[in-house]
Write a protein that holds these residues in place. Structure first.
Motif, PDB file in Angstrom:
ATOM      1  N   ALA A  87     -47.657 -49.928  19.559  1.00 29.36           N
ATOM      2  CA  ALA A  87     -48.866 -49.572  18.806  1.00 29.36           C
ATOM      3  C   ALA A  87     -49.537 -48.391  19.507  1.00 29.36           C
ATOM      4  O   ALA A  87     -50.190 -48.537  20.541  1.00 29.36           O
ATOM      5  CB  ALA A  87     -49.818 -50.764  18.723  1.00 29.36           C
ATOM      6  N   LYS A  89     -52.074 -46.678  19.041  1.00 27.21           N
ATOM      7  CA  LYS A  89     -53.532 -46.675  19.234  1.00 27.21           C
ATOM      8  C   LYS A  89     -53.921 -47.163  20.623  1.00 27.21           C
ATOM      9  O   LYS A  89     -54.979 -46.822  21.122  1.00 27.21           O
ATOM     10  CB  LYS A  89     -54.217 -47.521  18.163  1.00 27.21           C
ATOM     11  N   ASP A 108     -45.790 -47.877  16.061  1.00 29.23           N
ATOM     12  CA  ASP A 108     -46.667 -48.319  14.981  1.00 29.23           C
ATOM     13  C   ASP A 108     -47.856 -47.371  14.985  1.00 29.23           C
ATOM     14  O   ASP A 108     -48.540 -47.239  16.000  1.00 29.23           O
ATOM     15  CB  ASP A 108     -47.127 -49.766  15.244  1.00 29.23           C
ATOM     16  N   ILE A 191     -62.144 -57.694  17.013  1.00 29.30           N
ATOM     17  CA  ILE A 191     -60.698 -57.422  17.021  1.00 29.30           C
ATOM     18  C   ILE A 191     -59.911 -58.588  16.414  1.00 29.30           C
ATOM     19  O   ILE A 191     -58.720 -58.735  16.638  1.00 29.30           O
ATOM     20  CB  ILE A 191     -60.197 -57.056  18.439  1.00 29.30           C
ATOM     21  N   HIS A 228     -50.835 -59.035  10.965  1.00 28.16           N
ATOM     22  CA  HIS A 228     -51.380 -58.802  12.314  1.00 28.16           C
ATOM     23  C   HIS A 228     -52.736 -59.478  12.334  1.00 28.16           C
ATOM     24  O   HIS A 228     -53.653 -59.045  11.635  1.00 28.16           O
ATOM     25  CB  HIS A 228     -51.492 -57.295  12.587  1.00 28.16           C
ATOM     26  N   SER A 231     -56.157 -59.029  18.185  1.00 27.26           N
ATOM     27  CA  SER A 231     -55.721 -58.483  19.467  1.00 27.26           C
ATOM     28  C   SER A 231     -56.274 -59.348  20.601  1.00 27.26           C
ATOM     29  O   SER A 231     -57.245 -60.088  20.401  1.00 27.26           O
ATOM     30  CB  SER A 231     -56.259 -57.056  19.572  1.00 27.26           C
ATOM     31  N   GLY A 267     -48.998 -57.036  16.399  1.00 22.44           N
ATOM     32  CA  GLY A 267     -49.110 -57.074  17.873  1.00 22.44           C
ATOM     33  C   GLY A 267     -50.007 -58.226  18.246  1.00 22.44           C
ATOM     34  O   GLY A 267     -50.000 -59.255  17.571  1.00 22.44           O
ATOM     35  N   GLY A 268     -50.793 -58.039  19.304  1.00 23.70           N
ATOM     36  CA  GLY A 268     -51.836 -59.020  19.588  1.00 23.70           C
ATOM     37  C   GLY A 268     -51.735 -59.805  20.874  1.00 23.70           C
ATOM     38  O   GLY A 268     -52.688 -60.496  21.231  1.00 23.70           O
ATOM     39  N   GLU A 303     -45.302 -55.163  16.946  1.00 26.82           N
ATOM     40  CA  GLU A 303     -46.094 -53.952  17.227  1.00 26.82           C
ATOM     41  C   GLU A 303     -47.009 -54.161  18.427  1.00 26.82           C
ATOM     42  O   GLU A 303     -48.232 -54.076  18.299  1.00 26.82           O
ATOM     43  CB  GLU A 303     -46.969 -53.629  16.006  1.00 26.82           C
ATOM     44  N   PRO A 304     -46.462 -54.452  19.600  1.00 24.38           N
ATOM     45  CA  PRO A 304     -47.343 -54.680  20.751  1.00 24.38           C
ATOM     46  C   PRO A 304     -47.932 -53.373  21.274  1.00 24.38           C
ATOM     47  O   PRO A 304     -47.265 -52.342  21.299  1.00 24.38           O
ATOM     48  CB  PRO A 304     -46.402 -55.296  21.796  1.00 24.38           C
ATOM     49  N   GLY A 305     -49.185 -53.416  21.655  1.00 19.59           N
ATOM     50  CA  GLY A 305     -49.818 -52.257  22.278  1.00 19.59           C
ATOM     51  C   GLY A 305     -50.259 -52.646  23.677  1.00 19.59           C
ATOM     52  O   GLY A 305     -49.648 -52.302  24.690  1.00 19.59           O
ATOM     53  N   ARG A 306     -51.309 -53.475  23.715  1.00 19.17           N
ATOM     54  CA  ARG A 306     -51.908 -53.892  24.985  1.00 19.17           C
ATOM     55  C   ARG A 306     -50.873 -54.489  25.950  1.00 19.17           C
ATOM     56  O   ARG A 306     -50.889 -54.175  27.141  1.00 19.17           O
ATOM     57  CB  ARG A 306     -52.977 -54.943  24.685  1.00 19.17           C
ATOM     58  N   ARG A 342     -64.988 -50.359  26.756  1.00 17.73           N
ATOM     59  CA  ARG A 342     -64.702 -51.771  26.486  1.00 17.73           C
ATOM     60  C   ARG A 342     -65.790 -52.725  27.002  1.00 17.73           C
ATOM     61  O   ARG A 342     -66.177 -53.646  26.281  1.00 17.73           O
ATOM     62  CB  ARG A 342     -63.322 -52.167  27.016  1.00 17.73           C
ATOM     63  N   TYR A 346     -67.310 -54.603  23.801  1.00 16.72           N
ATOM     64  CA  TYR A 346     -66.834 -55.983  23.585  1.00 16.72           C
ATOM     65  C   TYR A 346     -67.311 -56.937  24.671  1.00 16.72           C
ATOM     66  O   TYR A 346     -66.862 -58.083  24.706  1.00 16.72           O
ATOM     67  CB  TYR A 346     -65.302 -56.030  23.590  1.00 16.72           C
ATOM     68  N   TYR A 405     -56.440 -49.098  25.233  1.00 15.29           N
ATOM     69  CA  TYR A 405     -57.752 -48.964  24.577  1.00 15.29           C
ATOM     70  C   TYR A 405     -58.813 -48.458  25.555  1.00 15.29           C
ATOM     71  O   TYR A 405     -59.959 -48.911  25.522  1.00 15.29           O
ATOM     72  CB  TYR A 405     -58.169 -50.308  23.959  1.00 15.29           C
ATOM     73  N   MET A 409     -60.165 -44.476  23.634  1.00 17.85           N
ATOM     74  CA  MET A 409     -61.477 -44.717  23.014  1.00 17.85           C
ATOM     75  C   MET A 409     -62.560 -43.889  23.687  1.00 17.85           C
ATOM     76  O   MET A 409     -63.749 -44.094  23.433  1.00 17.85           O
ATOM     77  CB  MET A 409     -61.830 -46.207  23.097  1.00 17.85           C
TER      78      MET A 409
END
Ligand code: LLP
Length: 447
Positions: A87, A89, A108, A191, A228, A231, A267-268, A303-306, A342, A346, A405, A409
């Protein structure tokens, strides 16, 4: 027999503490001792040296950790035909995307800008999935012309537009329908994406009818489902609840004669931001996903990102001033909420460690302080009432788990140039994005 021997070796290693030491070695950021101090390194490079050369704030990434995590996920899913699509992003630095592209990763994306980055980094559009709830006509045209593998569509209106654009381009777009399974991922509300009240996907009850209707559109080939749900998910049961619902939907659709060939599980997967956090292992995540799709014959996309990049990065920052007001103590650093938002956005926790520690850190004096940036808002903080070793102006700090992220960001708020990004490979490192200059700040503006 072989399994028995392997288990005996593992038990023996565990007893001798070797396993713990090996795991530590696999961590990208570790303290290594010199004669008088312990120094935080990225792989085999001293963070102090990087800061001395490029200044602070600075993002530092471990390239080998990124590769290792990608491979771990790819290997864990080998029981099923699959493609891991990073991912973008989460971290869209070109050098990082190029590392992943070389490993054969897919991507992704959620914008034309991300597609541009993938292509510039040498990634393959044929392994790229275009997700997102609001694609524009221009973005669709660009993606169609570039030959992206697939579009995940999230509304009837989007399917209609994509059908029209694809026919205009003389192409047939491969599509997956993103469904919203109404499952609580138990994560931060901003998220969480798989609940009825979230803007994402087609409510699962309506998905069946829309999927059938969309089979008649000539510009698209709708033959898969995606989902999805959010996250930073640490409860694997959320994934199994959601995927079970989607596989059941796939079976219902097939029974009605609709082709369903793939499932994109999104992802997530969450990571540990502090040592007390419990985060799922990649192996456990993969087992959960594979259990849901086993026997379905569906090709799997994830679609993993983190999970790939979070632990591969830190934000280096230097203490500018220490300020004590009554019982309150502030550590004012040269990074701010514009560099890493972050915590402000969050309420996210990031560990903060001094890059240099006394050899006998148990004896080091402790203090409780807020770690804050120079931006003119009280929301500009990295930590509140955090216990940490006593610090003074000039000390170098590492804000941990900042590979995902974080830089992506960042902004120019308060007219602060964006930080430099550095990629480490063993004892070598290089700047992979220059620190912005004052000129960069006003690029494109006119008086
Ligand atoms: N696929 C889709 C369609 C997504 O929307 C996302 C993330 C991912 C994959 C990757 O999810 P991951 O594996 O990284 O959890 N800025 C927030 C996170 C936003 C995530 C948005 N979507 C944060 O800093 O926590």
């Amino acid at each position: 027999m072989i399994e028995g021997v392997a288990a005996a070796i593992l038990t023996n290693m565990r007893r001798r503490g070797l396993l713990a030491r090996m795991k530590k070695l696999l961590k990208p950021f570790t303290y290594q001792s010199t004669e008088s101090v312990k120094e935080l390194h990225c792989e085999q490079t001293r963070l102090r040296d990087i800061a001395a050369r490029v200044g602070t704030p600075a993002y530092v990434y471990s390239g080998n950790h990124v590769i290792g995590r990608y491979r771990e996920i790819d290997r864990a899913l080998r029981g099923c035909p699959h493609q891991v699509c990073f991912a973008v992003k989460a971290n869209s630095n070109l050098a990082l995307l190029a590392l992943l592209a070389k490993q054969g990763a897919g991507f992704d994306i959620v914008s034309g800008g991300e597609l541009y980055r993938v292509i510039e980094a040498g990634g393959s559009p044929a392994r790229t999935i275009f997700s997102g709830v609001g694609k524009t006509t221009e973005e669709m045209d660009y993606a169609l012309a570039s030959g992206v593998r697939m579009f995940n569509c999230e509304s009837e209106s989007e399917l209609t537009l994509l059908d029209e654009r694809a026919r205009k381009a003389g192409r047939k777009a491969l599509v997956g329908l993103r469904v919203n399974p109404h499952v609580d991922p138990r994560t931060h509300p901003y998220i969480s994406t798989g609940l009825r009240e979230n803007k994402f996907g087609i409510p699962i009850r309506e998905a069946e009818k829309l999927y059938q209707r969309a089979q008649s559109l000539r510009g698209i080939k709708l033959e898969g489902l995606s989902c999805h749900i959010g996250s930073q998910i640490t409860h694997l049961s959320a994934f199994s609840q959601a995927l079970t619902k989607v596989v059941e939907l796939a079976n219902r659709l097939r029974a009605k004669g609709c082709p369903v060939r793939h499932l994109d599980a999104g992802g997530g997967v969450g990571v540990a931001y502090k040592s007390s956090d419990v985060s799922p292992s990649i192996a456990a995540y993969a087992r959960t996903v594979l259990r849901c799709v086993r026997g379905s014959g569906l090709k799997l996309y994830v679609e993993p990102g983190r999970a790939i990049v979070a632990e591969a990065g830190v934000l280096l920052t230097r203490v500018l001033h220490i300020k004590a007001e009554g019982r309150k103590r502030f550590v004012i650093v040269d990074a701010a909420m514009n560099d890493l938002i972050r915590p402000s956005l969050y309420g996210a926790h990031h560990d903060i460690r001094p890059v240099l520690l006394a050899k006998d850190s148990a004896k080091q004096k402790q203090m409780v302080a807020d770690v804050v940036g120079p931006v003119c808002e009280s929301g500009d903080f990295f930590a509140r009432d955090r216990e940490m070793p006593s610090l003074q102006a000039g000390d170098l700090l590492s804000i941990d788990t900042a590979g995902a992220y974080s830089f992506v960001m960042s902004s120019n708020y308060n007219s602060r140039p964006r930080a430099v990004e550095v990629m480490v490979d063993g004892i070598e490192w290089r700047v992979v994005r220059k620190r912005e200059s004052l000129r960069d700040l006003i690029r494109g503006e006119r008086v």
